[in-house]
Design a protein around this motif. Structure first.
Motif, PDB file in Angstrom:
ATOM      1  N   GLN A   1       0.844  -1.189   0.000  1.00  0.00           N
ATOM      2  CA  GLN A   1       0.000   0.000   0.000  1.00  0.00           C
ATOM      3  C   GLN A   1       0.880   1.240   0.000  1.00  0.00           C
ATOM      4  N   VAL A   2       0.482   2.218  -0.772  1.00  0.00           N
ATOM      5  CA  VAL A   2       1.237   3.456  -0.847  1.00  0.00           C
ATOM      6  C   VAL A   2       1.003   4.281   0.409  1.00  0.00           C
TER       7      VAL A   2
ATOM      8  N   SER B   1       6.350   5.523   0.407  1.00  0.00           N
ATOM      9  CA  SER B   1       6.705   4.131   0.240  1.00  0.00           C
ATOM     10  C   SER B   1       5.874   3.569  -0.899  1.00  0.00           C
ATOM     11  N   GLY B   2       6.495   2.746  -1.717  1.00  0.00           N
ATOM     12  CA  GLY B   2       5.760   2.112  -2.794  1.00  0.00           C
ATOM     13  C   GLY B   2       5.576   2.969  -4.030  1.00  0.00           C
ATOM     14  N   VAL B   3       6.227   4.126  -4.063  1.00  0.00           N
ATOM     15  CA  VAL B   3       6.089   5.024  -5.219  1.00  0.00           C
ATOM     16  C   VAL B   3       7.465   5.456  -5.710  1.00  0.00           C
TER      17      VAL B   3
ATOM     18  N   SER C   1      17.447  11.267  -6.243  1.00  0.00           N
ATOM     19  CA  SER C   1      18.436  10.583  -5.405  1.00  0.00           C
ATOM     20  C   SER C   1      17.893  10.341  -3.993  1.00  0.00           C
ATOM     21  N   LYS C   2      17.004  11.212  -3.555  1.00  0.00           N
ATOM     22  CA  LYS C   2      16.429  11.060  -2.215  1.00  0.00           C
ATOM     23  C   LYS C   2      14.991  10.554  -2.266  1.00  0.00           C
ATOM     24  N   HIS C   3      14.465  10.385  -3.469  1.00  0.00           N
ATOM     25  CA  HIS C   3      13.097   9.884  -3.649  1.00  0.00           C
ATOM     26  C   HIS C   3      12.084  10.795  -2.956  1.00  0.00           C
TER      27      HIS C   3
ATOM     28  N   CYS D   1       0.772  15.695  -0.386  1.00  0.00           N
ATOM     29  CA  CYS D   1       1.264  15.353  -1.714  1.00  0.00           C
ATOM     30  C   CYS D   1       0.570  14.073  -2.180  1.00  0.00           C
ATOM     31  N   ASN D   2       0.530  13.895  -3.479  1.00  0.00           N
ATOM     32  CA  ASN D   2      -0.071  12.697  -4.044  1.00  0.00           C
ATOM     33  C   ASN D   2       0.255  12.635  -5.531  1.00  0.00           C
TER      34      ASN D   2
END
Length: 118
Positions: A1-2, A25-27, A74-76, A95-96
């Motif tokens: 799950q995001v 997470s997950g994105v 680099s930091k996602h 954010c989304n």
């Protein structure tokens, strides 16, 4: 799950600056359009700034020239630099990734509170 995690909010005086950061997470942000939104009590969430996976950016008229959205692969993270802030910028910022399945399923983080004092 995001799962989205927004950070960097706080209390700032009118005219000041803050830098928000969005991690998820997950994105993999470089694959999707990412947007910052904000919401105040009793009002609908509104779009503040958008960055595409091709690095095209768009801003709401009320932040043009003051806010800058960027992505740090680099930091996602996807960041929102807010300058020349106004009391009307006071809101919870989120954010989304618009247009994705998790956006359709209404997955949102806790947001980060931004308060601008006059």
């Amino acid at each position: 799950q995001v799962q989205f995690v927004e950070s960097g909010g706080g209390l700032v005086q009118s005219g000041g600056s803050l830098r928000l950061s969005c991690a998820a997470s997950g994105v993999i942000f470089s694959l999707y359009t990412t947007a910052w939104y904000r919401q105040t009590a009793g009002n609908q969430r509104e779009t503040v700034a958008v960055i595409s996976n091709g690095d095209n950016t768009n801003y709401a008229d009320f932040v043009k020239g003051r806010f800058t959205i960027s992505r740090d692969d680099s930091k996602h993270t996807v960041n929102l630099q807010m300058n020349s802030m106004k009391p009307k910028d006071t809101a919870v910022y989120y954010c989304n990734n618009p247009g994705t399945p998790w956006f359709s399923k209404n997955y949102w983080g806790q947001g980060t509170q931004v308060t601008v004092s006059s």
